[in-house]
Scaffold this active site. Structure first.
Site, mmCIF file in Angstrom:
data_model
loop_
_atom_site.group_PDB
_atom_site.id
_atom_site.type_symbol
_atom_site.label_atom_id
_atom_site.label_comp_id
_atom_site.label_asym_id
_atom_site.label_seq_id
_atom_site.Cartn_x
_atom_site.Cartn_y
_atom_site.Cartn_z
ATOM 1 N N LYS A 46 0.844 -1.205 0.000
ATOM 2 C CA LYS A 46 0.000 0.000 0.000
ATOM 3 C C LYS A 46 0.875 1.250 0.000
ATOM 4 O O LYS A 46 2.062 1.181 0.345
ATOM 5 C CB LYS A 46 -0.924 -0.011 1.225
ATOM 6 N N TYR A 273 16.475 30.556 8.535
ATOM 7 C CA TYR A 273 15.294 31.273 9.034
ATOM 8 C C TYR A 273 15.288 31.328 10.564
ATOM 9 O O TYR A 273 15.589 30.333 11.229
ATOM 10 C CB TYR A 273 14.016 30.544 8.611
HETATM 11 C C1 LIG Z 1 -0.464 -2.185 6.625
HETATM 12 C C2 LIG Z 1 -1.128 -3.458 6.909
HETATM 13 C C3 LIG Z 1 -0.387 -4.642 7.063
HETATM 14 C C4 LIG Z 1 1.130 -4.676 7.028
HETATM 15 O O1 LIG Z 1 1.644 -4.095 8.205
HETATM 16 P P1 LIG Z 1 3.212 -4.106 8.528
HETATM 17 O O2 LIG Z 1 3.273 -3.737 9.962
HETATM 18 O O3 LIG Z 1 3.819 -3.079 7.642
HETATM 19 O O4 LIG Z 1 3.725 -5.461 8.252
HETATM 20 C C5 LIG Z 1 -1.079 -5.831 7.245
HETATM 21 N N1 LIG Z 1 -2.428 -5.855 7.286
HETATM 22 C C6 LIG Z 1 -3.178 -4.734 7.159
HETATM 23 C C7 LIG Z 1 -4.659 -4.836 7.229
HETATM 24 C C8 LIG Z 1 -2.555 -3.498 6.987
HETATM 25 O O5 LIG Z 1 -3.292 -2.398 6.878
#
Ligand SMILES: *Cc1c(COP(=O)(O)O)cnc(C)c1O
Length: 383
Positions: A46, A273
């Protein structure tokens, strides 16, 4: 849909995200060999594989033992399909009816976690004359997405009427899997198992059961079921400081920049800044051309870059497009030299966790937080 990489490959910006595809391949193989062979490996890609570039990452991972992928948005999944990826793609989260035609045409598998979505998707599948594969998302205590573990008698009967849904999987997600205290994770696991047992009595028998993210994969082998969903760990970053360690994971992401200006300060001179840094002695300051506009934490007088294998402390505030580091103790540093703001140089390393502490955030945010205007440079992976 806008491309995640608006820049042409090789675009010459003297600041970039470097992606080590050989490290990725090794990490995947190591995770795969740590799993019992009957447990499938799904990689969560994702947010453009935590900003590293989902297409590149997914193809290398597939060659090295990942079985399936997951994204959150339909757009991310469609983009992966358009690169020729044929492995199964699971859509995390919940869907809206406008997305159904895309799910069908690109052979995506949505998670379904509400009666409303189930009924709407069932109607769509009936109208299209097909059986739509779905995974049932069970809310076992996270209280975000999913059918509530407590109220199965309310929703299970409604699901049995969805004749055009092919319930091929069931999953849940842990609220806390990477801390030492596993009490809540174990409670969620118990809730999930109770739902699975009751589903059978309703004649619902999902084939692929899964619960574990990276933390669960590492520390909750009793929750592996048929598949684990690993995201951050594949990228060589542990979800926390206390979870189990694998023999040798390597970080896949580095952030690098070239020194593009040098200033020589007299005592009393200030930098940047708000004049947040004042020199007490003569100082040599290097400018690195990336800043909070690229995702660098907006700190002042904290943090460091590595130059010639030595730490160069950050001085002054982080600007939108630049950070300033003190190179007084690295006298041979000059314009054009490479600096590392995340990753390894020589024997030194700036870790994701170090930057997360600077940003008062978590490692996930440090990986995913780099903006697209930083070019992604891929190394290795038999390019
Ligand atoms: C993001 C996510 C994962 C993976 O999580 P990690 O901690 O990066 O391994 C697994 N399952 C769901 C539903 C997620 O949203």
């Amino acid at each position: 849909m806008s491309s995640p990489h608006p820049l042409p490959p090789g675009f010459p910006r003297p600041a970039w995200v470097e992606v080590d595809l050989d490290a990725l391949a090794r990490n995947v193989r190591q995770i795969r060999s740590d799993l019992p062979s009957h447990v499938q490996l799904l990689q969560v890609v994702k947010d453009n594989a935590y900003s590293l570039g989902a297409a590149k990452i997914a193809h290398i991972s597939l060659e090295n033992g990942v079985d399936e992928f997951a994204t959150f948005t339909v757009g991310e999944a469609v983009e992966l399909r358009n690169t020729g990826l044929i492995a199964p793609i699971l859509l995390l989260g919940e869907r809206i009816p406008e997305e159904f035609p895309w799910i069908k045409s690109h052979r995506l598998t949505p998670c379904v976690g509400s009666v409303e979505t189930a009924i709407a998707l069932d109607a769509y599948a009936r109208q299209q004359g097909l059986a739509m594969p779905v995974h049932l998302k069970i809310n076992s205590g996270m209280n975000r997405f999913g059918f509530c573990w407590r109220s199965l008698d309310d929703w299970a009967p409604q699901l049995t009427r969805c004749q055009h849904l092919q319930i091929s999987g069931a999953l849940t997600h842990f609220a806390q899997s990477d801390e030492l205290d596993k009490t809540f994770a174990r409670q969620q696991l118990a809730n999930f198992k109770q739902v699975l047992a009751q589903l059978h009595t309703w004649g619902i028998n999902p084939k692929t059961i899964h619960a574990c993210n990276s933390g669960g994969f590492l520390d909750l082998p009793e929750a592996h079921f048929d598949m684990v969903r690993v995201g951050i760990l594949v990228l060589g970053v542990y979800p926390s400081q206390v979870c189990r360690r694998l023999p040798k994971l390597d970080p896949v992401m580095s952030i690098k920049a070239r020194i593009t200006a040098i200033q020589n300060l007299q005592p009393g001179d200030t930098v940047g800044y708000g004049m947040r840094f004042r020199a007490e002695s003569t100082r040599r300051i290097a400018v690195l051309p990336l800043g909070y506009g690229d995702g660098f934490p907006r700190v002042r007088n904290e943090g460091r870059a590595l130059i010639h294998g030595l730490p160069a402390p950050l001085v002054g505030g982080v600007s939108m497009d630049a950070i300033t580091v003190d190179i007084t103790d690295i006298p041979h540093a000059q314009c054009g030299d490479e600096a590392v703001v995340l990753g390894r140089q020589g024997t030194q390393e700036v870790t994701v966790h170090e930057l997360a502490a600077l940003k008062r955030s978590v490692s996930y945010d440090i990986l995913a937080g780099w903006r697209n205007r930083l070019p992604r440079i891929y190394r290795g992976g038999s390019q």
